[in-house]
Design a protein around this motif. Structure first.
Motif, PDB file in Angstrom:
ATOM      1  N   GLU A  92       0.852  -1.186   0.000  1.00 27.30           N
ATOM      2  CA  GLU A  92       0.000   0.000   0.000  1.00 27.30           C
ATOM      3  C   GLU A  92       0.893   1.243   0.000  1.00 27.30           C
ATOM      4  O   GLU A  92       1.794   1.371   0.837  1.00 27.30           O
ATOM      5  CB  GLU A  92      -0.908   0.014   1.239  1.00 27.30           C
ATOM      6  CG  GLU A  92      -1.795  -1.209   1.381  1.00 27.30           C
ATOM      7  CD  GLU A  92      -2.820  -1.338   0.271  1.00 27.30           C
ATOM      8  OE1 GLU A  92      -3.338  -0.282  -0.185  1.00 27.30           O
ATOM      9  OE2 GLU A  92      -3.098  -2.487  -0.140  1.00 27.30           O
ATOM     10  N   ASP A  93       0.633   2.130  -0.961  1.00 24.12           N
ATOM     11  CA  ASP A  93       1.356   3.403  -1.052  1.00 24.12           C
ATOM     12  C   ASP A  93       0.393   4.488  -0.574  1.00 24.12           C
ATOM     13  O   ASP A  93      -0.348   5.077  -1.355  1.00 24.12           O
ATOM     14  CB  ASP A  93       1.779   3.638  -2.507  1.00 24.12           C
ATOM     15  CG  ASP A  93       2.737   4.817  -2.656  1.00 24.12           C
ATOM     16  OD1 ASP A  93       2.948   5.534  -1.668  1.00 24.12           O
ATOM     17  OD2 ASP A  93       3.251   5.027  -3.769  1.00 24.12           O
ATOM     18  N   GLY A  94       0.371   4.710   0.741  1.00 26.70           N
ATOM     19  CA  GLY A  94      -0.677   5.547   1.319  1.00 26.70           C
ATOM     20  C   GLY A  94      -1.999   4.829   1.171  1.00 26.70           C
ATOM     21  O   GLY A  94      -2.165   3.698   1.638  1.00 26.70           O
ATOM     22  N   ASP A  95      -2.966   5.464   0.493  1.00 25.22           N
ATOM     23  CA  ASP A  95      -4.268   4.832   0.244  1.00 25.22           C
ATOM     24  C   ASP A  95      -4.306   4.097  -1.090  1.00 25.22           C
ATOM     25  O   ASP A  95      -5.373   3.594  -1.482  1.00 25.22           O
ATOM     26  CB  ASP A  95      -5.371   5.903   0.248  1.00 25.22           C
ATOM     27  CG  ASP A  95      -5.558   6.535   1.622  1.00 25.22           C
ATOM     28  OD1 ASP A  95      -5.280   5.835   2.619  1.00 25.22           O
ATOM     29  OD2 ASP A  95      -5.945   7.715   1.687  1.00 25.22           O
ATOM     30  N   LEU A  96      -3.192   4.042  -1.800  1.00 23.67           N
ATOM     31  CA  LEU A  96      -3.170   3.481  -3.151  1.00 23.67           C
ATOM     32  C   LEU A  96      -2.637   2.048  -3.131  1.00 23.67           C
ATOM     33  O   LEU A  96      -1.488   1.811  -2.731  1.00 23.67           O
ATOM     34  CB  LEU A  96      -2.286   4.345  -4.057  1.00 23.67           C
ATOM     35  CG  LEU A  96      -2.191   3.938  -5.521  1.00 23.67           C
ATOM     36  CD1 LEU A  96      -3.539   4.102  -6.221  1.00 23.67           C
ATOM     37  CD2 LEU A  96      -1.111   4.753  -6.235  1.00 23.67           C
ATOM     38  N   PRO A  97      -3.425   1.065  -3.579  1.00 23.64           N
ATOM     39  CA  PRO A  97      -2.902  -0.301  -3.691  1.00 23.64           C
ATOM     40  C   PRO A  97      -1.879  -0.377  -4.831  1.00 23.64           C
ATOM     41  O   PRO A  97      -2.132   0.127  -5.934  1.00 23.64           O
ATOM     42  CB  PRO A  97      -4.146  -1.140  -4.016  1.00 23.64           C
ATOM     43  CG  PRO A  97      -5.319  -0.261  -3.718  1.00 23.64           C
ATOM     44  CD  PRO A  97      -4.858   1.138  -3.928  1.00 23.64           C
ATOM     45  N   VAL A  98      -0.738  -1.002  -4.560  1.00 15.98           N
ATOM     46  CA  VAL A  98       0.309  -1.086  -5.568  1.00 15.98           C
ATOM     47  C   VAL A  98       0.846  -2.508  -5.657  1.00 15.98           C
ATOM     48  O   VAL A  98       0.611  -3.345  -4.778  1.00 15.98           O
ATOM     49  CB  VAL A  98       1.477  -0.107  -5.279  1.00 15.98           C
ATOM     50  CG1 VAL A  98       1.006   1.334  -5.346  1.00 15.98           C
ATOM     51  CG2 VAL A  98       2.130  -0.421  -3.927  1.00 15.98           C
ATOM     52  N   TRP A 129      13.740  -2.908  -9.006  1.00 12.25           N
ATOM     53  CA  TRP A 129      12.361  -2.975  -8.543  1.00 12.25           C
ATOM     54  C   TRP A 129      11.511  -1.978  -9.328  1.00 12.25           C
ATOM     55  O   TRP A 129      12.019  -0.999  -9.870  1.00 12.25           O
ATOM     56  CB  TRP A 129      12.236  -2.701  -7.045  1.00 12.25           C
ATOM     57  CG  TRP A 129      12.843  -1.405  -6.578  1.00 12.25           C
ATOM     58  CD1 TRP A 129      14.077  -1.227  -6.010  1.00 12.25           C
ATOM     59  CD2 TRP A 129      12.242  -0.090  -6.650  1.00 12.25           C
ATOM     60  NE1 TRP A 129      14.286   0.107  -5.717  1.00 12.25           N
ATOM     61  CE2 TRP A 129      13.179   0.830  -6.107  1.00 12.25           C
ATOM     62  CE3 TRP A 129      11.033   0.403  -7.116  1.00 12.25           C
ATOM     63  CZ2 TRP A 129      12.924   2.196  -6.020  1.00 12.25           C
ATOM     64  CZ3 TRP A 129      10.776   1.765  -7.032  1.00 12.25           C
ATOM     65  CH2 TRP A 129      11.713   2.650  -6.493  1.00 12.25           C
ATOM     66  N   CYS A 130      10.217  -2.245  -9.375  1.00  9.26           N
ATOM     67  CA  CYS A 130       9.267  -1.357 -10.044  1.00  9.26           C
ATOM     68  C   CYS A 130       7.967  -1.344  -9.261  1.00  9.26           C
ATOM     69  O   CYS A 130       7.465  -2.404  -8.870  1.00  9.26           O
ATOM     70  CB  CYS A 130       9.011  -1.832 -11.476  1.00  9.26           C
ATOM     71  SG  CYS A 130       7.830  -0.816 -12.419  1.00  9.26           S
ATOM     72  N   VAL A 131       7.433  -0.152  -9.013  1.00  2.56           N
ATOM     73  CA  VAL A 131       6.154   0.009  -8.326  1.00  2.56           C
ATOM     74  C   VAL A 131       5.122   0.462  -9.347  1.00  2.56           C
ATOM     75  O   VAL A 131       5.332   1.447 -10.075  1.00  2.56           O
ATOM     76  CB  VAL A 131       6.249   1.051  -7.192  1.00  2.56           C
ATOM     77  CG1 VAL A 131       4.884   1.206  -6.502  1.00  2.56           C
ATOM     78  CG2 VAL A 131       7.312   0.651  -6.181  1.00  2.56           C
ATOM     79  N   THR A 132       4.010  -0.261  -9.430  1.00  2.00           N
ATOM     80  CA  THR A 132       2.902   0.125 -10.298  1.00  2.00           C
ATOM     81  C   THR A 132       1.611   0.136  -9.503  1.00  2.00           C
ATOM     82  O   THR A 132       1.524  -0.480  -8.433  1.00  2.00           O
ATOM     83  CB  THR A 132       2.727  -0.844 -11.484  1.00  2.00           C
ATOM     84  OG1 THR A 132       2.315  -2.123 -10.987  1.00  2.00           O
ATOM     85  CG2 THR A 132       4.012  -1.006 -12.275  1.00  2.00           C
ATOM     86  N   THR A 133       0.610   0.827 -10.017  1.00  2.00           N
ATOM     87  CA  THR A 133      -0.711   0.739  -9.414  1.00  2.00           C
ATOM     88  C   THR A 133      -1.218  -0.697  -9.532  1.00  2.00           C
ATOM     89  O   THR A 133      -0.821  -1.445 -10.433  1.00  2.00           O
ATOM     90  CB  THR A 133      -1.687   1.703 -10.099  1.00  2.00           C
ATOM     91  OG1 THR A 133      -1.672   1.458 -11.523  1.00  2.00           O
ATOM     92  CG2 THR A 133      -1.305   3.145  -9.824  1.00  2.00           C
ATOM     93  N   ARG A 134      -2.082  -1.092  -8.595  1.00  5.55           N
ATOM     94  CA  ARG A 134      -2.625  -2.443  -8.589  1.00  5.55           C
ATOM     95  C   ARG A 134      -4.076  -2.426  -9.056  1.00  5.55           C
ATOM     96  O   ARG A 134      -4.912  -1.728  -8.468  1.00  5.55           O
ATOM     97  CB  ARG A 134      -2.523  -3.051  -7.188  1.00  5.55           C
ATOM     98  CG  ARG A 134      -3.035  -4.482  -7.123  1.00  5.55           C
ATOM     99  CD  ARG A 134      -2.785  -5.195  -5.787  1.00  5.55           C
ATOM    100  NE  ARG A 134      -2.264  -4.427  -4.715  1.00  5.55           N
ATOM    101  CZ  ARG A 134      -2.826  -4.358  -3.504  1.00  5.55           C
ATOM    102  NH1 ARG A 134      -3.967  -4.979  -3.259  1.00  5.55           N
ATOM    103  NH2 ARG A 134      -2.252  -3.644  -2.539  1.00  5.55           N
ATOM    104  N   LEU A 135      -4.361  -3.166 -10.119  1.00  7.31           N
ATOM    105  CA  LEU A 135      -5.717  -3.218 -10.638  1.00  7.31           C
ATOM    106  C   LEU A 135      -6.604  -4.064  -9.726  1.00  7.31           C
ATOM    107  O   LEU A 135      -6.171  -5.105  -9.227  1.00  7.31           O
ATOM    108  CB  LEU A 135      -5.729  -3.821 -12.050  1.00  7.31           C
ATOM    109  CG  LEU A 135      -4.931  -3.082 -13.128  1.00  7.31           C
ATOM    110  CD1 LEU A 135      -5.072  -3.803 -14.465  1.00  7.31           C
ATOM    111  CD2 LEU A 135      -5.387  -1.635 -13.253  1.00  7.31           C
TER     112      LEU A 135
END
Length: 309
Positions: free
Chosen positions: A40-46, A88-94
């Protein structure tokens, strides 16, 4: 080794240093070449992936830019950085569930939406780029000048038996003849449009892992589905839906066989290099029927979706 083997805490520390600290880490199903985690990146699932090479992450960012503003649901690349000898790579999680993890009835129910998602990717505007093959992350152009794939050369097959070598040599010759006779096509392709890279959320379908994105014939993605639908039946419903309504012409059948042959030869070379004998033999059994002339696409069983077992 194709895949890094870091402790989750080591990747978390690298991400915190190069991006920012993430919370609620947990492992996800890994890919062929990468470790995969949810966070979790703050409130954003990643999603966080670790891979030996950075190129695939940069290609994914390029592909996401091409699809920006479209109806397609694809992750946004948020940050990339080093960890040890890897990246490493961080992306949004669908939101949703991978297609391959759904029960058979839901896989079948999603097939047409999956096929429509693939068709939309192929209509992305690629007019600002040139070339074919894999995307060059530095320029956004294709890395090769020919619309068809290069296939492995003789050095890839030195471990094969005489009979298996005869098969791959015959397929390589057939591939060269078909490639020379067919007109070029150019569209954005996913490159690995398989059931483990599709996320189903109700009636919506998202697509992940664009690191194999490429420019070429839109029939390539369908051919990839058909090739793998035999050994991996979960892909058969999406392949059938994508093939429905195609122009069943000699040109179409030859193009599909061309791309299936390339997918199989490259897969076989990968497994041969890694001494993965059962997987190599599966590839060769799957390829053998393609020496025959392609029959109608109206009946996909047998030649087109051959189990290869």
């Amino acid at each position: 080794m194709w895949k890094p083997r870091f402790a989750m805490d080591d990747i978390a520390a690298a991400v915190a240093e190069g991006h920012r600290p993430l919370a609620d880490w947990r492992p996800l199903t890994e890919g062929e070449n990468s470790q995969v985690f949810a966070a979790e990146d703050g409130d954003l699932p990643v999603v966080v992936r670790a891979c030996k090479r950075r190129d695939g992450f940069d290609v994914e960012a390029r592909a996401a830019a091409l699809l920006a503003g479209s109806a397609d649901r694809a992750p946004e690349v948020l940050a990339t950085g080093p960890v040890g000898d890897s990246w490493w790579c961080v992306t949004t999680r669908l939101p949703g569930v991978r297609l391959c993890d759904l029960p058979p009835d839901r896989i079948a129910a999603a097939a047409e939406a999956v096929a429509e998602t693939m068709r939309r990717i192929h209509t992305a505007d690629v007019s600002a780029s040139t070339g074919f093959g894999g995307l060059d992350p530095a320029t956004g152009n294709g890395r090769q000048s020919a619309w068809h794939d290069p296939v492995p050369g003789p050095d890839a097959w030195h471990k094969l038996s005489i009979e298996d070598r005869k098969l791959v040599d015959a397929l390589t010759d057939l591939y060269a003849a078909d490639a020379a006779a067919l007109p070029e096509r150019r569209a954005l392709l996913h490159g690995d449009f398989s059931a483990d890279n599709l996320i189903v959320d109700g009636d919506a379908v998202g697509v992940i892992d664009f690191e194999c994105a490429r420019y070429g014939d839109p029939l390539w993605d369908l051919a990839y589905q058909l090739f793998w639908a035999g050994p991996w039946p979960v892909m058969a419903p999406q392949a059938r839906a994508a093939a429905a309504g195609l122009d069943d012409s000699a040109d179409t059948r030859a193009r599909v066989r061309l791309h299936m042959t390339a997918a199989g030869l490259n897969g076989a070379a990968f497994y041969a290099h890694d001494d993965r004998v059962p997987e190599l033999q599966l590839m060769l059994r799957r390829l053998a029927p393609l020496l025959a002339d392609p029959p109608s696409l109206a009946d996909l069983d047998g030649y087109w979706i051959h189990p290869g077992r």
